[in-house]
Each structure stands twice: as C-alpha cells, then as structure tokens.
Write a protein that holds these residues in place. Structure first.
Motif, PDB file in Angstrom:
ATOM      1  N   ASP A 149       0.803  -1.222   0.000  1.00 48.24           N
ATOM      2  CA  ASP A 149       0.000   0.000   0.000  1.00 48.24           C
ATOM      3  C   ASP A 149       0.835   1.271   0.000  1.00 48.24           C
ATOM      4  O   ASP A 149       0.395   2.304  -0.490  1.00 48.24           O
ATOM      5  N   VAL A 150       2.020   1.205   0.586  1.00 50.19           N
ATOM      6  CA  VAL A 150       2.857   2.394   0.773  1.00 50.19           C
ATOM      7  C   VAL A 150       4.297   2.056   0.399  1.00 50.19           C
ATOM      8  O   VAL A 150       4.825   1.019   0.824  1.00 50.19           O
ATOM      9  N   VAL A 151       4.935   2.918  -0.382  1.00 52.03           N
ATOM     10  CA  VAL A 151       6.322   2.737  -0.794  1.00 52.03           C
ATOM     11  C   VAL A 151       7.208   3.649   0.042  1.00 52.03           C
ATOM     12  O   VAL A 151       6.956   4.856   0.127  1.00 52.03           O
ATOM     13  N   ILE A 152       8.222   3.082   0.673  1.00 50.24           N
ATOM     14  CA  ILE A 152       9.193   3.888   1.417  1.00 50.24           C
ATOM     15  C   ILE A 152      10.495   3.882   0.634  1.00 50.24           C
ATOM     16  O   ILE A 152      11.157   2.839   0.520  1.00 50.24           O
ATOM     17  N   CYS A 153      10.859   5.033   0.060  1.00 48.38           N
ATOM     18  CA  CYS A 153      12.091   5.145  -0.724  1.00 48.38           C
ATOM     19  C   CYS A 153      13.245   5.448   0.210  1.00 48.38           C
ATOM     20  O   CYS A 153      13.339   6.554   0.753  1.00 48.38           O
ATOM     21  N   LEU A 176       7.794   8.636  -7.428  1.00 51.00           N
ATOM     22  CA  LEU A 176       6.674   9.564  -7.604  1.00 51.00           C
ATOM     23  C   LEU A 176       6.148   9.533  -9.033  1.00 51.00           C
ATOM     24  O   LEU A 176       4.954   9.754  -9.266  1.00 51.00           O
ATOM     25  N   GLU A 177       7.023   9.260  -9.987  1.00 52.01           N
ATOM     26  CA  GLU A 177       6.575   9.141 -11.381  1.00 52.01           C
ATOM     27  C   GLU A 177       5.785   7.863 -11.614  1.00 52.01           C
ATOM     28  O   GLU A 177       4.827   7.851 -12.385  1.00 52.01           O
ATOM     29  N   ARG A 178       6.174   6.785 -10.931  1.00 50.42           N
ATOM     30  CA  ARG A 178       5.615   5.472 -11.242  1.00 50.42           C
ATOM     31  C   ARG A 178       4.491   5.021 -10.314  1.00 50.42           C
ATOM     32  O   ARG A 178       3.649   4.212 -10.712  1.00 50.42           O
ATOM     33  N   ALA A 179       4.492   5.495  -9.093  1.00 52.41           N
ATOM     34  CA  ALA A 179       3.587   4.933  -8.087  1.00 52.41           C
ATOM     35  C   ALA A 179       2.236   5.633  -8.074  1.00 52.41           C
ATOM     36  O   ALA A 179       2.165   6.851  -8.041  1.00 52.41           O
ATOM     37  N   GLY A 180       1.175   4.849  -8.065  1.00 53.63           N
ATOM     38  CA  GLY A 180      -0.165   5.383  -7.855  1.00 53.63           C
ATOM     39  C   GLY A 180      -0.600   5.148  -6.429  1.00 53.63           C
ATOM     40  O   GLY A 180      -1.762   4.839  -6.164  1.00 53.63           O
ATOM     41  N   LYS A 181       0.343   5.253  -5.512  1.00 50.01           N
ATOM     42  CA  LYS A 181       0.095   5.007  -4.094  1.00 50.01           C
ATOM     43  C   LYS A 181       1.009   5.932  -3.307  1.00 50.01           C
ATOM     44  O   LYS A 181       1.955   6.501  -3.859  1.00 50.01           O
ATOM     45  N   PRO A 182       0.775   6.103  -2.011  1.00 45.57           N
ATOM     46  CA  PRO A 182       1.617   7.013  -1.228  1.00 45.57           C
ATOM     47  C   PRO A 182       3.083   6.594  -1.209  1.00 45.57           C
ATOM     48  O   PRO A 182       3.404   5.409  -1.138  1.00 45.57           O
ATOM     49  N   VAL A 183       3.941   7.592  -1.250  1.00 47.81           N
ATOM     50  CA  VAL A 183       5.387   7.389  -1.208  1.00 47.81           C
ATOM     51  C   VAL A 183       5.944   8.170  -0.021  1.00 47.81           C
ATOM     52  O   VAL A 183       5.648   9.350   0.158  1.00 47.81           O
ATOM     53  N   VAL A 229      12.853  17.852   5.288  1.00 44.14           N
ATOM     54  CA  VAL A 229      11.470  17.392   5.204  1.00 44.14           C
ATOM     55  C   VAL A 229      10.710  18.198   4.156  1.00 44.14           C
ATOM     56  O   VAL A 229       9.946  17.646   3.355  1.00 44.14           O
ATOM     57  N   ALA A 230      10.917  19.508   4.134  1.00 44.75           N
ATOM     58  CA  ALA A 230      10.250  20.350   3.139  1.00 44.75           C
ATOM     59  C   ALA A 230      10.619  19.926   1.721  1.00 44.75           C
ATOM     60  O   ALA A 230       9.774  19.922   0.816  1.00 44.75           O
ATOM     61  N   ALA A 231      11.883  19.558   1.526  1.00 40.06           N
ATOM     62  CA  ALA A 231      12.330  19.172   0.185  1.00 40.06           C
ATOM     63  C   ALA A 231      11.565  17.968  -0.335  1.00 40.06           C
ATOM     64  O   ALA A 231      11.098  17.967  -1.487  1.00 40.06           O
ATOM     65  N   VAL A 232      11.402  16.943   0.494  1.00 36.52           N
ATOM     66  CA  VAL A 232      10.743  15.729   0.004  1.00 36.52           C
ATOM     67  C   VAL A 232       9.221  15.895  -0.049  1.00 36.52           C
ATOM     68  O   VAL A 232       8.567  15.366  -0.953  1.00 36.52           O
ATOM     69  N   LEU A 233       8.656  16.654   0.890  1.00 36.09           N
ATOM     70  CA  LEU A 233       7.211  16.893   0.823  1.00 36.09           C
ATOM     71  C   LEU A 233       6.882  17.788  -0.355  1.00 36.09           C
ATOM     72  O   LEU A 233       5.862  17.597  -1.032  1.00 36.09           O
ATOM     73  N   ALA A 264       6.241  13.663  -1.726  1.00 36.16           N
ATOM     74  CA  ALA A 264       6.165  12.581  -0.747  1.00 36.16           C
ATOM     75  C   ALA A 264       5.024  12.821   0.226  1.00 36.16           C
ATOM     76  O   ALA A 264       4.671  13.968   0.535  1.00 36.16           O
ATOM     77  N   SER A 265       4.453  11.740   0.737  1.00 37.78           N
ATOM     78  CA  SER A 265       3.353  11.839   1.700  1.00 37.78           C
ATOM     79  C   SER A 265       3.853  12.026   3.123  1.00 37.78           C
ATOM     80  O   SER A 265       3.087  12.445   3.998  1.00 37.78           O
ATOM     81  N   ALA A 266       5.114  11.692   3.380  1.00 40.76           N
ATOM     82  CA  ALA A 266       5.687  11.833   4.717  1.00 40.76           C
ATOM     83  C   ALA A 266       7.197  11.660   4.621  1.00 40.76           C
ATOM     84  O   ALA A 266       7.724  11.224   3.593  1.00 40.76           O
ATOM     85  N   ALA A 267       7.869  12.005   5.723  1.00 40.50           N
ATOM     86  CA  ALA A 267       9.313  11.804   5.842  1.00 40.50           C
ATOM     87  C   ALA A 267       9.576  10.736   6.893  1.00 40.50           C
ATOM     88  O   ALA A 267       8.942  10.711   7.946  1.00 40.50           O
TER      89      ALA A 267
END
Length: 338
Positions: free
Chosen positions: A146-150, A173-180, A192-196, A200-203
């Motif tokens: 359900d969730v991808v953690i990069c 983010l290009e490939r996933a149709g689910k939260p990253v 955190v600001a950079a990835v959000l 990204a949905s969270a850090a």
C-alpha cells in the motif's frame, strides 16, 4: 486486501490520503530501528502528532513484544511496526505477535514481503515496503503493498547502497499510484520540506530519533551520533559478519566509523576468516554493544548524523521538523511569478 485501500493518484482522494487513514497531524515517521525504536519512542512520536513505529529485530521475543507494543499504543493514536522480510520468510511468528496488538501500519522490508503482506492485510493493517533500487520499487508497486518507502543510501542502518534518496524518490513519484514516503539523509525542517515539496506523503526519520531521549539506544551511542559529522559514516557488512548475523549480503549497514570498522571494513575476507576461527571477535563486539563501547560496537546512523543532536525529546524533534511549513511558504514566496 488492506482494510483501507489508498491510492495517491485517485481524483477522489484527499491530497494526503495516508494522513487521513493513519491519523497523524505531522507527516513524520520515526524509522523502525531495531534496538532503538521501542514502545516509548513510538508512543512519544505519535503523541507529538507524528507516526510512531516499533522496530522488530530478528531475535525479538513474544515477551518483548507484549511489553513494547502496548507502550507504542499508549498514546491513544495510531502506531506501526517494521519487520524484516528475510526473517519472516523463516518464521511468521514475530509478525503474528505484533499484529495481535493492532498496529494500523506494518512495514515489511529487506526481501520479498510474500505471505507476510497478506497476513498483515488480513489483520486490517496497511502494508509498506522499503525500497533501495528500481527492482525493489517495481516489487513495491504490486497490489499487496500500500505504501512505498524510498530509502536512499544516505540512510543509516541496513539497506542497499545503490541509489541516493532524491533520484529514487523522483522515480517512485513518477511510477507509483500510491503514497510514497521518503527516507535517507533527512534530519531538518528543510530536508522534510524538500521531500514533501517533491510530492512525498511523509518523511521517514531514523538517525535523529535514534539519539532521542526516548530511544532505546545506549547513551554512549546517542552521544556519538550527536558528535558526528555528515562524512563520518561507512557502509559495511563488517559488523554483521563479526556478530554472525545472517543479513542478506545485498543489505549492508551504514554506521559511524570507529576503530572496528577502520580495521575490518575494507578487509571482509580476513574478518570472515577470523570470525570462523574462534569466538573472540564475536564476543568482543557483542560485549561492546552491551556496554556501549563505541570503539567496537556498531553505531548505526546515516549521513544526517552531522545534523542530529543528542538529548532532545521526540516531541522536540517533531516540533522542529514541523517547521517544514515555514520553509515551503518561504520558498513559494521566493519563487512566485506574481
């Protein structure tokens, strides 16, 4: 199937569907670091508005779980747990034990989640998977995750050493149709600001929370993290070989350099021979871990160690990282075309 299907690309989902499902107010997860992320840390992160994660090591007992999981849940807010797929491939009992305590999110990484993901879904938990390269990302895009953690190679602890956080995050983010969720090298509100800001949905924060007052890490370990610079880490399998821990070879660990790694990190064959000869080295490293001897014990930390401080509470860390909003607002004003 998960109890709460989440699709980040669906037009009828809110901007942060993961936040709506898991209930956090700050998009900050503590990484489920075995040996550091116990129930007290997870509860403190959740109580502060983030999402607390419990780290389930390979030798965790049911008694440990029965003590730490209720602590993780004691904030009254959502919490989760992280487990190792290569351990669960041999025995699903650790997952069964933690699921009995009702986590809303389970992360199963370092190998194929396989039956473990199905078992977690049956219990009503969302399932995440850490990925460290394109092949693992492809696996995480299958329906049982359900969730991808990069996790980029800047991150501390175990993982791959192939791709850094930002390229991997962009691909996901290009490939996933689910939260990253983004992981690896994040320790400040700006990070955190950079990835959000990228989507990204969270850090996912490890090293900074490893040094938190609620962390289970030895005080000497916390102090070493607080004193380190960003270029004081090494990626190596040496500590696992010395302790005879059979992590898959593709998952080394990033740790602070110390006397042990300076001696053995570049001479793995000789280390393996020494460990095979007798128990001396294994006993030395095991004793060092118990005593907090930072000259020999593994101090798992990422490159963000140079941006982390010892002696801060989880609440203070979450509050500081929540400054990402101000960073994003300033950036929006700086680059506005109006």
């Amino acid at each position: 199937m998960p109890a709460h299907p989440v699709n980040a690309s669906s037009s009828d989902q809110p901007v942060n569907a993961l936040q709506q499902i898991l209930g956090f107010t700050e998009p900050i997860f503590n990484a489920p670091m075995a040996g550091a992320a116990g129930g007290e840390l997870a509860a403190a992160v959740s109580a502060a508005g983030g999402f607390g994660m419990l780290g389930i090591g390979g030798n965790v007992t049911k008694e440990w779980m029965d003590r730490e999981a209720p602590l993780a849940a004691s904030s009254g807010r959502g919490w989760g747990a992280g487990l190792m797929a290569w351990v669960l491939a041999k025995n699903l009992e650790p997952l069964e034990h933690v699921l009995a305590h009702g986590p809303s999110f389970v992360c199963i990484s370092f190998g194929d989640p396989g039956p473990a993901a199905a078992l977690a879904h049956e219990s009503g938990s969302l399932v995440g998977m850490q990925v460290g390269n394109a092949a693992e990302l492809s696996r995480a895009l299958e329906d049982d995750i359900d969730v991808v953690i990069c996790r980029g190679n800047e991150g501390g602890g175990h993982g791959r050493n192939e791709v850094s956080t930002l390229p991997l995050l962009q691909l996901a983010l290009e490939r996933a149709g689910k939260p990253v969720i983004a992981a690896g090298g994040l320790a400040t509100a700006a990070g955190v600001a950079a990835v959000l800001g990228a989507g990204a949905s969270a850090a996912w924060i490890g090293t900074r929370f490893a040094a938190a007052t609620e962390s289970m890490s030895h005080q000497n370990i916390k102090a070493a993290i607080g004193a380190a610079d960003i270029d004081d880490t090494v990626y190596t399998r040496a500590f696992d070989i010395a302790q005879r821990i059979d992590w898959p070879v593709q998952y080394g660990g990033r740790a602070l350099r110390n006397e042990f790694s300076d001696t053995w990190a570049e001479d793995i064959e000789a280390l393996a021979a020494a460990v095979g000869a007798d128990d001396t080295l294994t006993k030395q490293v095991d004793d060092a871990r118990a005593k907090g001897d930072t000259s020999l014990a593994p101090i798992y930390a990422g490159q963000s160690a140079g941006l982390s401080a010892a002696g801060q509470s989880a609440a203070e860390i979450v509050a500081d990282l929540a400054g990402f909003r101000s960073v994003l607002e300033q950036a929006a004003r700086r680059w506005s075309t109006s």
